[in-house]
Design an enzyme around this catalytic site. Structure first.
Site: not given
Length: 278
Positions: A40, A48, A108, A190, A257-258
């Site tokens: 991503g 992360n 992940n 990010r 998702h995390w």
């Protein structure tokens, strides 16, 4: 560690394949745990796992947190396909440079399938696997139907500059159940890395479906899957459950998702217990 903008800068491995991979190396003397981040825009190992690896360091583990090739502060080639074998090769050669011959892997999404790939290619290296909604478990048309995946490609395929607000909305609505975890700090980290990236890594990524090889995994596996997942198809849950021999699988409600971000403390406790007791 010195800071490079908003993120810490650690060590660099000059890999045998000619690429330079950045990684954090924290803790000393204990068993080794390697954290492999997802894909991503603007992804890096630190963003992360900054809420996770320090807990393991405090518990006596040596933690290695690489940036995959194409991400973070690692090299970003624009003339190679980013296949699973290429990701695995870069991580294996990074671990060779760091003097690591045995470790447990935490991965992940993209990092999850790279962890599986490492365990399949180098079973002598991997003691245990911890996987959070790993890739490589569903067909491409299934991924394309997921709303979070659709939003990511819509945002980053538009060719428009990505603002702080757009990035924050993507995380809050595409990757998370609870939008409060899409903090301004995370978005800024990010965006810094996204400014260093080229689009080639995501455009050339080729990840095979590994379901038929999951039975080959020899090590114990701990899996996490958020019930409110918007990126990974639920078919991946049964792919793990039916094909991994030595598996503990935790399904998390109120989780996207995390899991390592949205349920950080529970995730850290479960990981420590699994690493200590299997």
């Amino acid at each position: 560690m010195a800071m490079k903008g908003l993120l810490p800068e650690g060590k660099y491995a000059d890999c045998a394949n000619g690429y330079r991979i950045h990684y954090l190396d924290e803790g000393a003397g204990g068993e080794v745990v390697v954290f492999l981040h997802g894909s991503g825009p603007g992804a890096s190992g630190y963003s992360n796992f900054k809420g996770n690896y320090p807990v393991l360091v405090d518990a006596g583990y040596r933690c290695i947190v690489p940036d995959h090739v194409g991400y973070g502060f690692s090299d970003k080639p624009d003339d190679v396909d980013h296949t699973l074998d290429f990701f695995v090769q870069c991580i294996k050669q990074t671990l060779d440079e760091a003097g690591i011959s045995r470790c447990s892997l935490v991965g992940n999404s993209l990092g999850g399938v790279v962890a599986i790939g490492l365990a399949l290619a180098h079973p002598e290296l991997v003691e245990k696997l911890i996987l959070m909604a790993p890739g490589g478990l569903s067909e491409m048309h299934e991924y394309q139907q997921m709303p979070g995946m659709q939003k990511m490609f819509q945002v980053f395929g538009a060719g428009e500059p990505v603002t702080h607000e757009v990035m924050k909305d993507l995380f809050a609505t595409g990757l998370m159940y609870d939008p409060r975890h899409a903090t301004d700090e995370l978005v800024s980290e990010r965006l810094q890395i996204m400014g260093l990236m080229n689009g080639h890594v995501m455009a050339s990524m080729k990840i095979p479906v590994l379901v038929d090889r999951l039975h080959e995994l020899e090590c114990p596996v701990l899996g996490f899957w958020g019930i409110n997942e918007r990126m990974m198809p639920e078919s991946g849950i049964m792919a793990l459950a039916k094909n991994v021999r030595h598996l503990q699988l935790i399904l998390m409600s109120e989780c996207g998702h995390w899991v390592m971000v949205e349920h950080r403390d529970l995730f850290n406790r479960q990981c420590l217990d699994f690493l200590q007791h299997g």
